[in-house]
Design a protein around this motif. Structure first.
Motif, PDB file in Angstrom:
ATOM      1  N   ALA A  39      75.495  50.171   9.236  1.00 38.45           N
ATOM      2  CA  ALA A  39      74.920  50.412  10.557  1.00 38.45           C
ATOM      3  C   ALA A  39      75.604  51.600  11.230  1.00 38.45           C
ATOM      4  O   ALA A  39      74.945  52.463  11.825  1.00 38.45           O
ATOM      5  N   TYR A  40      76.932  51.660  11.147  1.00 38.09           N
ATOM      6  CA  TYR A  40      77.676  52.753  11.774  1.00 38.09           C
ATOM      7  C   TYR A  40      77.400  54.080  11.066  1.00 38.09           C
ATOM      8  O   TYR A  40      77.280  55.127  11.717  1.00 38.09           O
ATOM      9  N   LEU A  41      77.284  54.039   9.751  1.00 37.83           N
ATOM     10  CA  LEU A  41      76.969  55.252   9.004  1.00 37.83           C
ATOM     11  C   LEU A  41      75.574  55.750   9.356  1.00 37.83           C
ATOM     12  O   LEU A  41      75.358  56.950   9.552  1.00 37.83           O
ATOM     13  N   THR A  42      74.632  54.818   9.470  1.00 36.83           N
ATOM     14  CA  THR A  42      73.264  55.196   9.847  1.00 36.83           C
ATOM     15  C   THR A  42      73.232  55.822  11.231  1.00 36.83           C
ATOM     16  O   THR A  42      72.613  56.876  11.442  1.00 36.83           O
ATOM     17  N   ALA A  43      73.909  55.194  12.181  1.00 36.24           N
ATOM     18  CA  ALA A  43      73.939  55.722  13.548  1.00 36.24           C
ATOM     19  C   ALA A  43      74.574  57.108  13.583  1.00 36.24           C
ATOM     20  O   ALA A  43      74.076  58.018  14.260  1.00 36.24           O
ATOM     21  N   PHE A  44      75.659  57.291  12.854  1.00 41.34           N
ATOM     22  CA  PHE A  44      76.312  58.599  12.839  1.00 41.34           C
ATOM     23  C   PHE A  44      75.406  59.665  12.225  1.00 41.34           C
ATOM     24  O   PHE A  44      75.281  60.778  12.765  1.00 41.34           O
ATOM     25  N   LEU A  45      74.784  59.353  11.092  1.00 40.23           N
ATOM     26  CA  LEU A  45      73.906  60.329  10.440  1.00 40.23           C
ATOM     27  C   LEU A  45      72.754  60.722  11.358  1.00 40.23           C
ATOM     28  O   LEU A  45      72.413  61.909  11.466  1.00 40.23           O
ATOM     29  N   LEU A  46      72.159  59.744  12.012  1.00 41.64           N
ATOM     30  CA  LEU A  46      71.051  60.045  12.915  1.00 41.64           C
ATOM     31  C   LEU A  46      71.521  60.923  14.072  1.00 41.64           C
ATOM     32  O   LEU A  46      70.850  61.896  14.443  1.00 41.64           O
ATOM     33  N   ALA A  47      72.673  60.587  14.652  1.00 45.04           N
ATOM     34  CA  ALA A  47      73.197  61.385  15.760  1.00 45.04           C
ATOM     35  C   ALA A  47      73.506  62.808  15.291  1.00 45.04           C
ATOM     36  O   ALA A  47      73.147  63.788  15.959  1.00 45.04           O
TER      37      ALA A  47
END
Length: 294
Positions: A39-47
């Protein structure tokens, strides 16, 4: 190009804190367990990808002005081509879509909403001259993308979790106001620094009135920080940071308004960035370290 226009050494840590804070705030507000690393990796990549696309969009919007008034920038001086940067921005589309789909397919709707607003911003909402003649409306319309980005990042947690907590609206509002704090803070210049073709709030309103507007924005951000902190169960810590940060910022703003020097100009810009970093760090990690929670 990245060193001048998208410096990774500064951008990556800021976006890591920003994206992780969004996920944590959503989970803590709803009294849900924190999600896993994906979840944190996904959020970072999107940001990361969205903010790079915003930079690419700025290059498109500012191409004529940069060629005329800012020839030292990487694209007009020939370091890289506009076509390359736009191509990289477009290449980020499938990467972001894949990251959202791999985590939780409904997240694609929030990603599409963010992209839709970015497209409208790039096109200056079809009325560039009309919008630029109204700088406050221009600021509001462009900073509106910040709560949309945060809605998407918090959605990484609340979409699979079931629902967003109503108090999340405070966090989204804070994202909007923090965007204004950053945007105005970086465009408060000394009279000697002002350049033809470069629109700044200090040139538009004058140093002292512009500093007052910046202070008012920070006061609104401080109030939202304190209220969000109460919702997260760390009201006392949020209130302390809000009060001390606002006091320090007001002192800096007054110094700039009284004597707009290069030192005070840089101090305001740095203070704006530090405020945003601390506010997200406090809300995102404070409840975990201080035992908060609704």
């Amino acid at each position: 190009y990245q060193a001048e226009r998208f410096p990774l050494v500064r951008t990556v840590p800021l976006l890591a804190v920003f994206s992780a804070a969004a996920v944590n705030v959503s989970a803590v507000l709803a009294s849900r367990d924190l999600p896993g690393p994906q979840a944190y990796l996904t959020a970072f990549l999107l940001a990361f990808l969205i903010f790079f696309q915003m930079r690419a969009a700025d290059e498109v919007k500012d191409a004529d002005d940069d060629r005329r008034y800012r020839p030292e920038r990487p694209i007009p001086r020939g370091l890289v081509s506009l076509r390359l940067i736009v191509g990289l921005g477009l290449a980020a589309v499938p990467l972001a879509a894949l990251a959202a789909w791999a985590w939780h397919p409904p997240l694609l709707w929030l990603l599409a909403l963010t992209w839709g607003w970015l497209v409208l911003m790039t096109a200056e909402f079809g009325a560039p001259a009309w919008l630029k003649a109204r700088p406050v409306l221009y600021l509001v319309s462009h900073m509106a993308i910040m709560p949309l980005i945060d809605l998407m990042l918090t959605g990484v947690e609340w979409l699979p979790g079931g629902a967003a907590h109503p108090a999340l609206a405070l966090f989204l509002a804070l994202s909007f106001v923090n965007g204004c704090v950053l945007e105005i803070g970086r465009k408060l210049w000394t009279p000697e620094s002002e350049r033809e073709g470069v629109e700044t709030y200090s040139a538009l309103w004058g140093p002292a009135p512009a500093a007052r507007v910046w202070t008012l924005c920070l006061a609104a951000a401080a109030a939202l920080l304190a209220l969000t902190g109460v919702a997260l169960g760390i009201g006392w810590a949020a209130a302390a940071v809000a009060a001390s940060g606002l006091t320090a910022a007001a002192i800096l703003a007054r110094r700039y308004a009284t004597a707009p020097t290069t030192a005070t100009e840089k101090a305001l810009d740095a203070a704006a960035g530090l405020w945003v970093l601390l506010s997200y760090a406090l809300l995102g990690f404070g409840p975990l370290l201080l035992g908060g929670g609704p």
